[in-house]
Scaffold this motif. Sequence first.
Motif, PDB file in Angstrom:
ATOM      1  N   VAL A 134      -3.939  11.818   3.530  1.00  0.00           N
ATOM      2  CA  VAL A 134      -5.309  11.334   3.713  1.00  0.00           C
ATOM      3  C   VAL A 134      -5.374   9.822   3.900  1.00  0.00           C
ATOM      4  O   VAL A 134      -6.462   9.249   4.007  1.00  0.00           O
ATOM      5  CB  VAL A 134      -6.211  11.737   2.521  1.00  0.00           C
ATOM      6  N   MET A 135      -4.213   9.174   3.974  1.00  0.00           N
ATOM      7  CA  MET A 135      -4.188   7.715   4.079  1.00  0.00           C
ATOM      8  C   MET A 135      -4.383   7.259   5.516  1.00  0.00           C
ATOM      9  O   MET A 135      -3.744   7.757   6.435  1.00  0.00           O
ATOM     10  CB  MET A 135      -2.860   7.169   3.544  1.00  0.00           C
ATOM     11  N   GLU A 136      -5.258   6.289   5.685  1.00  0.00           N
ATOM     12  CA  GLU A 136      -5.492   5.689   6.998  1.00  0.00           C
ATOM     13  C   GLU A 136      -4.763   4.368   7.153  1.00  0.00           C
ATOM     14  O   GLU A 136      -4.411   3.975   8.264  1.00  0.00           O
ATOM     15  CB  GLU A 136      -6.992   5.483   7.214  1.00  0.00           C
ATOM     16  N   ALA A 137      -4.523   3.663   6.040  1.00  0.00           N
ATOM     17  CA  ALA A 137      -3.840   2.367   6.091  1.00  0.00           C
ATOM     18  C   ALA A 137      -3.465   1.968   4.676  1.00  0.00           C
ATOM     19  O   ALA A 137      -3.951   2.527   3.692  1.00  0.00           O
ATOM     20  CB  ALA A 137      -4.743   1.304   6.722  1.00  0.00           C
ATOM     21  N   LEU A 138      -2.583   0.992   4.570  1.00  0.00           N
ATOM     22  CA  LEU A 138      -2.258   0.353   3.296  1.00  0.00           C
ATOM     23  C   LEU A 138      -3.056  -0.950   3.176  1.00  0.00           C
ATOM     24  O   LEU A 138      -3.434  -1.533   4.192  1.00  0.00           O
ATOM     25  CB  LEU A 138      -0.760   0.044   3.236  1.00  0.00           C
ATOM     26  N   PRO A 139      -3.282  -1.433   1.958  1.00  0.00           N
ATOM     27  CA  PRO A 139      -2.905  -0.857   0.669  1.00  0.00           C
ATOM     28  C   PRO A 139      -3.685   0.424   0.375  1.00  0.00           C
ATOM     29  O   PRO A 139      -4.729   0.683   0.963  1.00  0.00           O
ATOM     30  CB  PRO A 139      -3.238  -1.955  -0.337  1.00  0.00           C
ATOM     31  N   TYR A 140      -3.164   1.210  -0.578  1.00  0.00           N
ATOM     32  CA  TYR A 140      -3.745   2.496  -0.916  1.00  0.00           C
ATOM     33  C   TYR A 140      -4.978   2.299  -1.796  1.00  0.00           C
ATOM     34  O   TYR A 140      -4.889   2.178  -3.012  1.00  0.00           O
ATOM     35  CB  TYR A 140      -2.693   3.354  -1.624  1.00  0.00           C
ATOM     36  N   ASP A 141      -6.126   2.206  -1.144  1.00  0.00           N
ATOM     37  CA  ASP A 141      -7.415   2.113  -1.818  1.00  0.00           C
ATOM     38  C   ASP A 141      -8.366   3.101  -1.148  1.00  0.00           C
ATOM     39  O   ASP A 141      -8.153   3.516   0.001  1.00  0.00           O
ATOM     40  CB  ASP A 141      -7.984   0.698  -1.729  1.00  0.00           C
ATOM     41  N   ARG A 142      -9.419   3.458  -1.850  1.00  0.00           N
ATOM     42  CA  ARG A 142     -10.305   4.526  -1.377  1.00  0.00           C
ATOM     43  C   ARG A 142     -10.825   4.280   0.034  1.00  0.00           C
ATOM     44  O   ARG A 142     -10.876   5.196   0.863  1.00  0.00           O
ATOM     45  CB  ARG A 142     -11.472   4.702  -2.350  1.00  0.00           C
ATOM     46  N   GLU A 143     -11.215   3.045   0.309  1.00  0.00           N
ATOM     47  CA  GLU A 143     -11.801   2.762   1.620  1.00  0.00           C
ATOM     48  C   GLU A 143     -10.800   2.913   2.762  1.00  0.00           C
ATOM     49  O   GLU A 143     -11.187   2.957   3.930  1.00  0.00           O
ATOM     50  CB  GLU A 143     -12.418   1.356   1.650  1.00  0.00           C
ATOM     51  N   ARG A 144      -9.517   3.004   2.430  1.00  0.00           N
ATOM     52  CA  ARG A 144      -8.495   3.194   3.463  1.00  0.00           C
ATOM     53  C   ARG A 144      -7.966   4.634   3.488  1.00  0.00           C
ATOM     54  O   ARG A 144      -6.905   4.898   4.024  1.00  0.00           O
ATOM     55  CB  ARG A 144      -7.343   2.213   3.245  1.00  0.00           C
TER      56      ARG A 144
END
Length: 691
Positions: A134-144
Amino acid sequence: RLSLVGSEMCIRDRGMGFRPTALRLATELGITGTVCNTGGRVTLTATGEGAALTAFAKRLCRAFSIYQYEVNELPFQPFQGFTITHSRGARGLPFLPPDLATCPDCQRELLDPKNRRYRHPFITCIHCGPRYTVMEALPYDRERTVMGRFPLCPDCRAEYTTPADRRCHAQTIACPHCGPQLTMDIETAAQLLRQGEVIAVKGIGGYHLCANAANPPAVAKIRQIKHRGQKPFAVLFRNIEEVRQYCRVSQAEEKLLLSAARPIVLLHSKRPLPTEITCGSDRVGAFLPCNPLQILLLEAISPLVATSANISGAPMCTDDTAVQQFGVPVLGHDRPILTPIDDSVLQVTEGNPAFMRRARGYVPLAVELPFAAKQTTLCLGGDLKATFGYHAGRYVFLSQPFGDLNHPDCLAAYQENIERFAALHGFTAEKVVADLHPGYTAHRFYTPDMQVQHHIAHAAAVLAEHQLTEPALCFALDGTGYGTDGQIWGSEVFDFDGGRFTHLGHLPPFTCPPGDSVATDAQLCLSCYLGTQPLVNRAKDADVPLLQNSSAGRLFDAAAAALGLCDTNTYEGQCAATVEQAARRASGAYLFDPACTPRELLEEMQCQKADVPALALGLHHWLARWILNQAQAYRRSTVVLSGGCFTNQILTRCTADLLRRNGYTVYTACKVPPGDGALALGQAYISALEE
């Protein structure tokens, strides 16, 4: 300042709650400071009284298995409390978290009528839930992540910001009021399954086609939908107690089944399942639910056949539109899947986990090498079980497998995910490494700076994962690989010394026609070994170039035909699996002359069919003895066993035991599969070795 040194899983924030754990402990101990995700690593600054700082460090070490730390005094810096600061861009190598199965705490809440997340099919916390997919980009935060499109309600926001809460900074949390929604009621789906229907269920990295395991016609329908031949299906069980009703489960196997990766584990069957599931196999691919949706479905009906929703040989479906091709009801939801990834498959060999397929729950965890790459290197792997990898610094970041690249959709998924993988990690390939085979598909789209022979890559993968650089005798046994002489290799012996591989030999080869027919037709393979195949003679007359084939995998195919066990590989390794299964039934091994050739061995098999299991086990012992003889001829104390043939538990155990009894140190594949899924890792090792 605290300098923490630990295992790969522990010293980096894998989405498993390091930051919120640090926040909670700091609050309890009166520590002030900050903790920040810097693209897969964590930067932590803490101030406080000496005793409190020591307790803080020790408790972090216990929580994350950090085995060593140092304390350095720094000038005092005041902080207003302890905070998780906004994540910054990546510093150093990025380490992405894998997807994690529903933890026990969340499962208890899921089934608790008094909990506000009762029967919420997307319950997660800092210890569990989707990550990589489900990751769109780093860093791994909810908005990404894809969860950024689901704004938190006030109750979830309070949990997200409360240090003592298990969901503090859990990026995938939600509840029935603010989270994703199902497209079908779970009880409706369960009723369809009870009625014998096949349904598609959206998981973490793709969809499963599911059917009631107690309904053979429903299972047969899945075979028809997938165009799947005789390959057994995996079975999804409600809990470990139910698994034990059907399978024998060791402690090591139970540990794997219950691990956060929730892989499929190959177990020996105890209670018969329908032949539509097993196709006569004496083993069952068993697994437990990895997400709350599966848990709720299995509470209503269990066990289920659950297999990836794709036509056999095609890539996985990741959205409702793609899965509609099957014409079955869909239990879906509106949380997108960004990265397709199948279930991992493991077995326990010699008491240790051994990969058949390394995917969900383990990808994209990196494998550390004994030396660093001078350039960021893209390693393309092979055409089958196609798995790529990026080598950056001392780490190789391996992808999940994408199938056979001769399938255009698998090739498209492979290429798309090379780009996605690079973008997520921030990699730019400065060097490309590929297999030596001139006909491999990747050569048409990528220009390699370096090519590595197939079996050298197999051997190097085992050296890589064990961080070996010392001299070793390496064996690579598999079905097919392109040799440096243009022939078909598959039972290769190499001397590794001073960073160089020297090819020493292989099993006596047999003559076969070109093409894939000998890899699918076991009777043809046997005839080629015995020299009785008319096609070979006609090829000679027609000036068709014949090939020399030293494949150990083809020897197992020919043995399956000679013993009357199996005539065709309808899926990779089918014939070899029947020989291994027959060997498991043996009360003792038939003793072949260690000096006989493969042809003589097969001729003797045909003359001694009275005890097929003993003959099948005898083949394993003969091959193990051949390996020992090679080792004794070349006088190395360290032996490496690699290649797809070592997915065979009996062969691995027989060979390793025999070698160890004769004083050898033996290494086998543990962190990656022994077969083609490890080629990219071996290519990375060779590339860095020669820089």
